[in-house]
Design a protein around this motif. Structure first.
Motif: not given
Length: 156
Positions: A24-27, A125-126, A144-149
């Motif tokens: 999903r991140r790659l898309a 890193g990915f 200090k961040t992240a992907l969330f829904f």
């Protein structure tokens, strides 16, 4: 829904919410790449008259720096204004701090820098997302961040 409950739901470490996966991140990355390429073509078109309409040469070091700055502002503006690029919005993802807050410009810069470092090491890193227990990449830890829904989708 109260703010504290929403924050708790957004945290990937507590196991209450699924964390976005690698594909999903790659898309979202590929989607944003197409938008970024269009923007870089436009940015180049704006600069060409200043170079007498000629192609830029390898001795003109300012051109790649210019494109890097344009790229940074593309991502950073979206990340700091709503947490979503168009690609992230399409795939229902959002960039937030570890505790679910919007990110600031410093974190956006560190995330962008971390992403460049991640790509410089052949995408390692990915790919780190695949083995990390929290599904975070180097750029996530550095900033200090992240992907969330997207929290709107959590409630549905």
């Amino acid at each position: 829904m109260s703010r504290s409950i929403r924050k708790k739901q957004l945290k990937p470490d507590n196991g209450s919410t699924p964390v976005p996966g690698f594909l999903r991140r790659l898309a979202a990355i590929i989607y944003d790449l197409f938008l970024l390429l269009a923007l870089l073509f436009f940015a180049t078109a704006l600069l060409l008259p200043l170079n007498a309409g000629e192609a830029f040469t390898s001795q003109q070091f300012f051109y790649p720096v210019y494109l890097l700055v344009v790229s940074f502002f593309f991502y950073a503006w979206f990340w700091t204004h709503g947490g979503q690029t168009l690609g992230l919005r399409t795939w229902k993802l959002k960039v937030l701090t570890f505790n679910g807050e919007p990110i600031n410009w410093k974190q956006a810069f560190l995330r962008f820098l971390g992403a460049i470092i991640s790509w410089a090491f052949f995408g390692l890193g990915f790919l780190w997302i695949l083995i990390d227990k929290n599904r975070r990449g180097w750029h996530d830890y550095l900033s200090k961040t992240a992907l969330f829904f997207d929290s709107q989708d959590i409630r549905r």
